[in-house]
Design an enzyme around this catalytic site. Structure first.
Site, mmCIF file in Angstrom:
data_model
loop_
_atom_site.group_PDB
_atom_site.id
_atom_site.type_symbol
_atom_site.label_atom_id
_atom_site.label_comp_id
_atom_site.label_asym_id
_atom_site.label_seq_id
_atom_site.Cartn_x
_atom_site.Cartn_y
_atom_site.Cartn_z
ATOM 1 C CB SER A 251 -13.334 -5.994 7.123
ATOM 2 O OG SER A 251 -12.355 -5.063 6.757
ATOM 3 C CE LYS B 296 -3.960 -0.078 0.059
ATOM 4 N NZ LYS B 296 -4.843 -0.194 -1.139
HETATM 5 P P1 NAP Z 1 -11.885 -6.653 -0.770
HETATM 6 O O1 NAP Z 1 -13.315 -6.822 -0.545
HETATM 7 O O2 NAP Z 1 -11.030 -7.863 -0.805
HETATM 8 O O3 NAP Z 1 -11.667 -5.795 -2.085
HETATM 9 C C1 NAP Z 1 -10.503 -5.851 -2.842
HETATM 10 C C2 NAP Z 1 -10.905 -5.655 -4.273
HETATM 11 O O4 NAP Z 1 -9.732 -5.674 -5.100
HETATM 12 C C3 NAP Z 1 -11.804 -6.789 -4.764
HETATM 13 O O5 NAP Z 1 -12.848 -6.221 -5.519
HETATM 14 C C4 NAP Z 1 -10.877 -7.608 -5.636
HETATM 15 O O6 NAP Z 1 -11.541 -8.254 -6.699
HETATM 16 C C5 NAP Z 1 -9.989 -6.516 -6.195
HETATM 17 N N1 NAP Z 1 -8.758 -7.077 -6.744
HETATM 18 C C6 NAP Z 1 -7.800 -7.764 -6.086
HETATM 19 N N2 NAP Z 1 -6.852 -8.160 -6.956
HETATM 20 C C7 NAP Z 1 -7.227 -7.705 -8.180
HETATM 21 C C8 NAP Z 1 -6.683 -7.797 -9.485
HETATM 22 N N3 NAP Z 1 -5.545 -8.438 -9.730
HETATM 23 N N4 NAP Z 1 -7.357 -7.208 -10.504
HETATM 24 C C9 NAP Z 1 -8.523 -6.560 -10.278
HETATM 25 N N5 NAP Z 1 -9.094 -6.470 -9.069
HETATM 26 C C10 NAP Z 1 -8.449 -7.033 -8.035
HETATM 27 O O7 NAP Z 1 -11.241 -5.721 0.352
HETATM 28 P P2 NAP Z 1 -11.651 -4.281 0.891
HETATM 29 O O8 NAP Z 1 -11.461 -4.364 2.343
HETATM 30 O O9 NAP Z 1 -12.914 -3.812 0.334
HETATM 31 O O10 NAP Z 1 -10.454 -3.409 0.292
HETATM 32 C C11 NAP Z 1 -10.656 -2.450 -0.728
HETATM 33 C C12 NAP Z 1 -9.512 -1.475 -0.711
HETATM 34 O O11 NAP Z 1 -9.451 -0.825 0.564
HETATM 35 C C13 NAP Z 1 -8.136 -2.091 -0.930
HETATM 36 O O12 NAP Z 1 -7.384 -1.182 -1.700
HETATM 37 C C14 NAP Z 1 -7.571 -2.187 0.498
HETATM 38 O O13 NAP Z 1 -6.164 -2.163 0.492
HETATM 39 C C15 NAP Z 1 -8.141 -0.914 1.087
HETATM 40 N N6 NAP Z 1 -8.241 -0.884 2.542
HETATM 41 C C16 NAP Z 1 -9.022 -1.777 3.205
HETATM 42 C C17 NAP Z 1 -9.117 -1.704 4.598
HETATM 43 C C18 NAP Z 1 -9.975 -2.650 5.385
HETATM 44 O O14 NAP Z 1 -9.866 -2.691 6.611
HETATM 45 N N7 NAP Z 1 -10.862 -3.433 4.760
HETATM 46 C C19 NAP Z 1 -8.405 -0.713 5.297
HETATM 47 C C20 NAP Z 1 -7.630 0.189 4.577
HETATM 48 C C21 NAP Z 1 -7.564 0.111 3.200
HETATM 49 P P3 NAP Z 1 -12.311 -9.658 -6.458
HETATM 50 O O15 NAP Z 1 -13.651 -9.254 -5.890
HETATM 51 O O16 NAP Z 1 -12.410 -10.253 -7.802
HETATM 52 O O17 NAP Z 1 -11.491 -10.469 -5.504
#
Ligand code: NAP
Length: 348
Positions: free
Chosen positions: A208, A168
């Site tokens: 999460s 990140k």
């Molecule tokens: P998530 O539900 O796992 O979402 C991640 C997304 O990225 C999914 O839609 C996934 O697609 C997509 N992705 C992963 N690899 C990919 C690839 N090679 N090509 C295209 N898409 C890809 O997790 P989230 O918690 O919502 O996270 C979303 C964002 O927020 C991320 O950038 C994460 O680093 C950031 N974030 C999350 C948190 C937290 O606590 N959840 C905190 C800070 C920042 P698929 O659906 O096909 O797997």
């Protein structure tokens, strides 16, 4: 600022946070182009298909992969605002380069190359994380006032130690660098802490949701490690992205964090709401025990030394001042998340 006749691109649109961004955009009258990796994986996209039915003609789904050049071309056509959220969020990986670093960093480059080639784009909102601000809890000792702010950068993570945080950090740095090389589009970054709250989909594979299921199902019954996190509601994080994209004056990085709590304090909030119906931890594991058992649970000694027993605190004033973000209470966040997990049958 953003013309509502032009679609907003949301990458990784089926994800936990992104789904809320898509829903809130639609509710506010925006058109949305959401990218997903595979449209035929119904379990991953069915909640988006429901939104398509509810907001007829307003939501289009496109397939795109972070590592495939040109992947975002069609989805970005005509967009003024791009919200780049797709990035793997996994803590346990076998090959950090392949599973985390490449999609995060090359994916950001790939997406921003497309932004450079798409003349309509005026603003990019990037989902970074507080882990681009700090790597280990011990980093707080290096801050000027004992609190993490947007001025801090993670300097302690690497491919071997906290690789997700490293991915990140590099991705956000790359985005700022690429933005500075041109002057058509600006960049606004959201740095969420640990995001909790109800999911719009039935998936449980995200970190999460998995964290909450583990907490409720007794994984820490014997005792919770003293790990301190910043927490924020998924609906507030979604709102922050939309404010960052639509408020003309928005700029810079934004820590989005409602409050900091340890795992045990989080369990106590849940116990207050739900009584003793879940196998929640009621005590903290001493640090020496973490040194002994940590390595078997995937915590290296370095991780234990620099994280266990050290509270983290975040300054969230800039997100409130610059975006006008209002934070929900953590107890509402946790209660709504557990109720959603009950309704979807994932916990009793
Ligand atoms: P998530 O539900 O796992 O979402 C991640 C997304 O990225 C999914 O839609 C996934 O697609 C997509 N992705 C992963 N690899 C990919 C690839 N090679 N090509 C295209 N898409 C890809 O997790 P989230 O918690 O919502 O996270 C979303 C964002 O927020 C991320 O950038 C994460 O680093 C950031 N974030 C999350 C948190 C937290 O606590 N959840 C905190 C800070 C920042 P698929 O659906 O096909 O797997």
């Amino acid at each position: 600022m953003i013309n509502k006749e032009t679609p907003v691109l949301v990458t990784g649109g089926s994800g936990y946070i992104a789904s809320w961004v898509v829903q809130q955009l639609l509710e506010q009258g925006y058109k949305v182009n959401a990218t997903v990796r595979n449209k035929s994986k119904i379990a991953k996209v069915d909640h988006l298909l429901n939104l398509q039915k509810k907001f007829t003609g307003k939501l289009k789904l496109y397939e795109a992969d972070l590592l495939k050049e040109g992947s975002f071309e069609n989805a970005m056509k005509g967009c003024e605002l791009v919200i780049h959220m797709a990035s793997p969020f996994k803590v346990n990986v076998k090959d950090a380069q392949k599973e985390l670093l490449d999609p995060a960093l090359k994916g950001t480059r790939n997406l921003l190359k497309q932004v450079n080639e798409t003349a309509t784009v005026k603003r990019v909102v990037l989902t970074s994380s507080v882990v681009a601000i700090y790597g280990d809890a011990a980093d707080i000792k290096e801050t000027k006032k004992g609190i993490f702010t947007e001025a801090d950068w993670n300097t302690t993570s690497s491919l071997k130690h906290q690789p997700y945080s490293y991915s990140k950090t590099l991705a956000e740095k790359e985005a700022w660098q690429l933005q500075k090389q041109q002057n058509r589009w600006d960049l606004v970054v959201i740095n969420p802490s640990f995001v909790m709250g109800p999911s719009l989909s039935n998936r449980t594979d995200g970190e999460s949701t998995d964290f909450m299921i583990q907490l409720l199902s007794g994984s820490f019954k014997a005792g919770a490690p003293y790990l301190s996190f910043g927490f924020v509601d998924v609906r507030d994080v979604a709102a922050a992205h939309i404010l960052a994209g639509t408020k003309e004056t928005a700029s810079g990085r934004h820590i989005t964090c409602a409050t900091s709590k340890t795992m045990l304090e989080t369990a106590l909030i849940l116990r207050k709401e739900f009584g003793d119906q879940y196998k929640l931890p009621s005590k903290q594991l001493p640090k020496f025990l973490m040194y002994l058992v940590g390595p078997f649970a995937g915590f290296s000694w370095k991780f234990v030394r620099n994280n266990i027993g050290i509270p983290v605190v975040f300054d969230n004033t800039y997100s409130q001042d610059d975006l006008g973000l209002v934070y929900r209470d953590l107890s509402d966040t946790l209660k709504d998340q557990v109720n959603q997990l009950i309704e979807s049958g994932h916990v009793q």
